[in-house]
Scaffold this active site. Structure first.
Site, PDB file in Angstrom:
ATOM      1  N   GLN A 166      -6.310  -1.969  -5.930  1.00  0.00           N
ATOM      2  CA  GLN A 166      -6.823  -1.031  -4.944  1.00  0.00           C
ATOM      3  C   GLN A 166      -7.708   0.007  -5.625  1.00  0.00           C
ATOM      4  O   GLN A 166      -7.480   0.374  -6.784  1.00  0.00           O
ATOM      5  CB  GLN A 166      -5.686  -0.313  -4.214  1.00  0.00           C
ATOM      6  CG  GLN A 166      -6.183   0.618  -3.106  1.00  0.00           C
ATOM      7  CD  GLN A 166      -5.044   1.221  -2.299  1.00  0.00           C
ATOM      8  OE1 GLN A 166      -4.672   2.367  -2.536  1.00  0.00           O
ATOM      9  NE2 GLN A 166      -4.517   0.475  -1.351  1.00  0.00           N
TER      10      GLN A 166
ATOM     11  N   SER B  62      -7.537   5.653   0.485  1.00  0.00           N
ATOM     12  CA  SER B  62      -7.826   4.319  -0.037  1.00  0.00           C
ATOM     13  C   SER B  62      -9.193   3.860   0.443  1.00  0.00           C
ATOM     14  O   SER B  62      -9.589   4.120   1.584  1.00  0.00           O
ATOM     15  CB  SER B  62      -6.765   3.328   0.432  1.00  0.00           C
ATOM     16  OG  SER B  62      -5.488   3.713  -0.013  1.00  0.00           O
TER      17      SER B  62
ATOM     18  N   ASP C  11       0.819  -1.217   0.000  1.00  0.00           N
ATOM     19  CA  ASP C  11       0.000   0.000   0.000  1.00  0.00           C
ATOM     20  C   ASP C  11       0.853   1.268   0.000  1.00  0.00           C
ATOM     21  O   ASP C  11       0.362   2.351   0.281  1.00  0.00           O
ATOM     22  CB  ASP C  11      -0.927  -0.017   1.227  1.00  0.00           C
ATOM     23  CG  ASP C  11      -1.971   1.076   1.200  1.00  0.00           C
ATOM     24  OD1 ASP C  11      -2.497   1.373   0.117  1.00  0.00           O
ATOM     25  OD2 ASP C  11      -2.259   1.656   2.272  1.00  0.00           O
TER      26      ASP C  11
END
Length: 276
Positions: free
Chosen positions: A263, A213, A195
């Site tokens: 994502q 996110s 991430d």
């Protein structure tokens, strides 16, 4: 009833801890874990950290020999790195070769993150990659890249990233901590790394850019070591409805695909990064 003894978390400066300190979870009851290490950070809790800790908590409840093969997490509220996170694990199923778990991460009585994770007994069989590793020179020939907010990681990129510029979308990474020969630990640290870059950076403009996110998924294809160089590559795919979506891969230095990820994040007018 005898009360459960819970130790106070260690408050450390970011320069004092390692990624292994972040993964030191205290089991305070069956299927209930708490982070031992907290630290001051002007920004909201890093999403890769809470995802990695959630996967670790889940992995500590599965039968021996089962390793992560996938996870899907949702970021629900901003977390705070200076407060300990509690992780509650639900044991959905233990089959002959698969285990399914759900994890809820809580701070201050509110859910900040939840995750579904699945674990599998490793099997031998067909081993094929449909695409080669993205082109990249060896890390020794590239420029140092400092991963913002990551503990115990070094990076290499083709060109320098100046202050205020966007994250790279392709770079080499390596954990600098001495890691054990434990597949769960390496999968957890891969999740922590996964991430760390803004995969939508090529779509950024003066009027819109990626933000918080929303959800994050990882599939673990082959065991790889994170204390060796791995190539992380993110590819932006689409922007629509105030959200952006990208995919990514993490390869070993010799070209094996270790993990795939995807994502979705908010994509809106620029604003100051989320702070507490």
């Amino acid at each position: 009833m005898r009360p459960v003894t819970v130790n106070e978390p260690a408050i450390l400066a970011p320069t004092e801890g390692t990624v292994l300190d972040l993964l030191d979870l205290e089991e305070i009851d069956r299927d209930l874990f708490r982070v031992r290490m907290v630290f001051d950070d002007v920004y909201a809790l890093y999403g890769g950290q809470v995802a990695a800790q959630a996967l670790l908590a889940a992995g500590r409840t599965v039968p021996e020999g089962r390793v992560p093969h996938s996870l899907h997490g949702y970021y629900l509220r901003l977390g705070d790195a200076s407060r300990p996170t509690i992780f509650r694990v639900d044991r959905d199923r233990d089959g002959r070769s698969f285990s399914a778990r759900r994890v809820v991460a809580v701070q201050g009585g509110e859910v900040i993150f939840n995750m579904s994770a699945s674990f599998h007994v490793p099997e031998k069989g067909t081993d094929i990659d449909a695409e080669p590793m993205p082109a990249a020179g060896p890390p020794e020939t590239m420029i140092d890249y400092v991963f913002p907010r990551l503990f115990s990681f070094e990076g290499r990129t083709e060109k320098p990233v100046e202050p205020g510029e966007d994250f790279p979308t392709r770079c080499w990474a390596r954990c600098t901590a001495a890691l054990p020969d434990d597949p769960l630990t390496h999968a957890v640290i891969l999740t922590y790394l996964s991430d760390s870059m803004a995969g939508l950076a090529p779509f950024h403009t003066s009027t819109a850019r990626s933000g918080s996110s929303l959800d994050h998924a990882v599939w673990f294809h082959r065991p790889i070591r994170l204390d060796e160089w791995v190539l992380m590559d993110h590819v932006p795919r689409t922007i629509a409805g105030g959200r952006g979506w990208y995919t990514g891969t993490i390869h070993t230095r010799d070209g094996r695909l270790g993990a795939s990820l995807t994502q979705e994040a908010l994509f809106r007018a620029p604003r100051e990064r989320s702070r507490r």
